[in-house]
Motif scaffolding. Structure first.
Motif, mmCIF file in Angstrom:
data_model
loop_
_atom_site.group_PDB
_atom_site.id
_atom_site.type_symbol
_atom_site.label_atom_id
_atom_site.label_comp_id
_atom_site.label_asym_id
_atom_site.label_seq_id
_atom_site.Cartn_x
_atom_site.Cartn_y
_atom_site.Cartn_z
ATOM 1 N N ASP A 186 37.972 36.710 29.425
ATOM 2 C CA ASP A 186 38.093 35.592 30.368
ATOM 3 C C ASP A 186 38.990 35.971 31.543
ATOM 4 O O ASP A 186 38.696 35.643 32.707
ATOM 5 C CB ASP A 186 38.653 34.365 29.650
ATOM 6 C CG ASP A 186 37.678 33.809 28.612
ATOM 7 O OD1 ASP A 186 36.470 34.109 28.734
ATOM 8 O OD2 ASP A 186 38.134 33.099 27.686
ATOM 9 N N GLU A 187 40.092 36.666 31.260
ATOM 10 C CA GLU A 187 40.985 37.077 32.339
ATOM 11 C C GLU A 187 40.293 38.050 33.290
ATOM 12 O O GLU A 187 40.406 37.920 34.526
ATOM 13 C CB GLU A 187 42.232 37.726 31.746
ATOM 14 C CG GLU A 187 43.110 36.754 30.953
ATOM 15 C CD GLU A 187 44.311 37.453 30.343
ATOM 16 O OE1 GLU A 187 44.401 38.702 30.494
ATOM 17 O OE2 GLU A 187 45.154 36.768 29.735
ATOM 18 N N ARG A 188 39.574 39.009 32.733
ATOM 19 C CA ARG A 188 38.857 39.971 33.589
ATOM 20 C C ARG A 188 37.780 39.268 34.410
ATOM 21 O O ARG A 188 37.535 39.631 35.571
ATOM 22 C CB ARG A 188 38.235 41.068 32.721
ATOM 23 C CG ARG A 188 39.244 41.928 31.980
ATOM 24 C CD ARG A 188 40.101 42.720 32.950
ATOM 25 N NE ARG A 188 41.049 43.590 32.255
ATOM 26 C CZ ARG A 188 42.261 43.250 31.929
ATOM 27 N NH1 ARG A 188 42.699 42.047 32.231
ATOM 28 N NH2 ARG A 188 43.061 44.095 31.298
ATOM 29 N N THR A 189 37.122 38.263 33.819
ATOM 30 C CA THR A 189 36.097 37.526 34.565
ATOM 31 C C THR A 189 36.699 36.770 35.739
ATOM 32 O O THR A 189 36.167 36.777 36.853
ATOM 33 C CB THR A 189 35.367 36.546 33.624
ATOM 34 O OG1 THR A 189 34.791 37.275 32.525
ATOM 35 C CG2 THR A 189 34.263 35.801 34.366
ATOM 36 N N ARG A 190 37.834 36.129 35.517
ATOM 37 C CA ARG A 190 38.505 35.421 36.611
ATOM 38 C C ARG A 190 38.968 36.391 37.696
ATOM 39 O O ARG A 190 38.867 36.095 38.899
ATOM 40 C CB ARG A 190 39.689 34.625 36.064
ATOM 41 C CG ARG A 190 39.268 33.390 35.256
ATOM 42 C CD ARG A 190 40.464 32.492 35.000
ATOM 43 N NE ARG A 190 41.454 33.153 34.155
ATOM 44 C CZ ARG A 190 41.492 33.073 32.830
ATOM 45 N NH1 ARG A 190 40.579 32.349 32.185
ATOM 46 N NH2 ARG A 190 42.434 33.680 32.136
ATOM 47 N N ASP A 191 39.459 37.557 37.295
ATOM 48 C CA ASP A 191 39.869 38.556 38.285
ATOM 49 C C ASP A 191 38.680 39.015 39.129
ATOM 50 O O ASP A 191 38.793 39.160 40.360
ATOM 51 C CB ASP A 191 40.505 39.755 37.583
ATOM 52 C CG ASP A 191 41.836 39.396 36.914
ATOM 53 O OD1 ASP A 191 42.407 38.348 37.297
ATOM 54 O OD2 ASP A 191 42.271 40.138 36.016
ATOM 55 N N LEU A 192 37.552 39.227 38.465
ATOM 56 C CA LEU A 192 36.356 39.664 39.189
ATOM 57 C C LEU A 192 35.889 38.594 40.168
ATOM 58 O O LEU A 192 35.512 38.904 41.314
ATOM 59 C CB LEU A 192 35.246 40.000 38.193
ATOM 60 C CG LEU A 192 33.904 40.451 38.796
ATOM 61 C CD1 LEU A 192 34.108 41.711 39.625
ATOM 62 C CD2 LEU A 192 32.881 40.700 37.692
ATOM 63 N N GLN A 193 35.910 37.332 39.753
ATOM 64 C CA GLN A 193 35.520 36.255 40.657
ATOM 65 C C GLN A 193 36.458 36.156 41.851
ATOM 66 O O GLN A 193 36.019 35.946 42.987
ATOM 67 C CB GLN A 193 35.487 34.935 39.890
ATOM 68 C CG GLN A 193 34.383 34.855 38.828
ATOM 69 C CD GLN A 193 34.459 33.583 38.014
ATOM 70 O OE1 GLN A 193 35.435 32.828 38.120
ATOM 71 N NE2 GLN A 193 33.457 33.341 37.187
ATOM 72 N N ARG A 194 37.754 36.317 41.613
ATOM 73 C CA ARG A 194 38.715 36.254 42.703
ATOM 74 C C ARG A 194 38.512 37.409 43.683
ATOM 75 O O ARG A 194 38.524 37.211 44.914
ATOM 76 C CB ARG A 194 40.135 36.267 42.142
ATOM 77 C CG ARG A 194 41.207 36.135 43.216
ATOM 78 C CD ARG A 194 42.593 35.983 42.615
ATOM 79 N NE ARG A 194 42.965 37.105 41.768
ATOM 80 C CZ ARG A 194 42.954 37.069 40.434
ATOM 81 N NH1 ARG A 194 42.600 35.985 39.791
ATOM 82 N NH2 ARG A 194 43.304 38.141 39.733
ATOM 83 N N VAL A 195 38.285 38.611 43.140
ATOM 84 C CA VAL A 195 38.067 39.762 44.019
ATOM 85 C C VAL A 195 36.775 39.592 44.815
ATOM 86 O O VAL A 195 36.709 39.936 46.011
ATOM 87 C CB VAL A 195 38.045 41.057 43.179
ATOM 88 C CG1 VAL A 195 37.605 42.237 44.028
ATOM 89 C CG2 VAL A 195 39.421 41.325 42.590
ATOM 90 N N SER A 196 35.739 39.063 44.184
ATOM 91 C CA SER A 196 34.467 38.850 44.892
ATOM 92 C C SER A 196 34.633 37.857 46.031
ATOM 93 O O SER A 196 34.110 38.054 47.136
ATOM 94 C CB SER A 196 33.401 38.360 43.909
ATOM 95 O OG SER A 196 33.173 39.309 42.880
#
Length: 247
Positions: free
Chosen positions: A115-125
């Motif tokens: 979940d943390e990695r998914t949120r990081d990816l969304q923020r970077v995108s």
């Protein structure tokens, strides 16, 4: 049932009826109810006993044959499936978190990290999308500024062409070159404005002279000393005019 007297064999030799019966080992014919049943090797008593016994063996064999026929008919009515063999689905893994085992705790930790990695990816995108929009906007502004700088350097030349046109000097090849230059600059978004009789607009006109006149009903440009230019929607240079107000 009474056995009828057996007739004498014409070809047999021996004493006449009433005497002693000669020994006869050959087959004999048994007649019952005026019908000839057959020739037998056994004495008549044995033949009668065998004929009176129920045919239990034949009944059992008939039942077996009937069962086999019914089984074959059932097989023909319900043919075996011809599709691919059915494979059982693999068993689903049991969630160990419900039992509190170490495997469940490890699985929960993996889910949290995912979940943390998914949120990081969304923020970077999202940041990258905003960065691209900002870069495209800045690139357009820089391009427009560079074009404006070049066109602004050419405006004095256009002013000289306008004065030559007013005096009637733009004739022949010189006039053709002037028209081609004006058309080429127009392709970059350069648009001239400022004509005599236009309403005065302080955001686009620079008033260098002011007077009153009974011929106007509102502030009006009565003389254009230098035309102004627009680059797209941006003001590149205001027009220099003389303004007349109504009396």
């Amino acid at each position: 049932m009474t056995e009828k007297p057996r007739a004498a064999d014409p070809g047999a030799s021996g004493p006449a009826p009433g005497g002693s019966a000669p020994a006869d080992d050959g087959p004999r014919v048994v007649i019952r109810d005026d019908h000839q049943l057959g020739r037998t090797e056994d004495p008549p008593a044995a033949a009668d006993a065998g004929a009176d016994v129920p045919a239990e063996g034949l009944v059992e064999e008939a039942e077996v044959v009937v069962d086999e026929i019914e089984a074959e008919a059932t097989t023909l009515d319900d043919p075996a499936p011809t599709g691919p063999p059915v494979v059982d689905a693999p068993a689903q893994p049991v969630d160990g978190s419900a039992t509190g085992s170490p495997l469940g705790a490890e699985l929960e930790a993996v889910r949290t990290e995912l979940d943390e990695r998914t949120r990081d990816l969304q923020r970077v995108s999202a940041e990258y999308a905003n960065y691209r929009k900002r870069v495209d906007r800045d690139r357009g502004v820089v391009q427009e500024q560079a074009t404006g700088s070049v066109l602004a350097a050419l405006l004095p030349i256009l002013d000289d062409l306008d004065r030559a046109r007013e005096h009637g000097d733009l004739v022949g090849p010189f006039g053709t070159v002037a028209e081609q230059l004006t058309t080429a600059l127009g392709k970059f978004g350069l648009t001239p404005f400022g004509e005599q009789g236009d309403p005065f607009d302080p955001t686009r006109h620079e008033a260098v002279a002011h007077q009153t006149s009974p011929d106007v009903e509102e502030p009006t440009c009565v003389q254009v000393m230098r035309r102004g230019y627009l680059l797209g929607e941006r003001l590149l240079r205001p027009a220099m005019v003389a303004v007349a107000d109504p009396e």
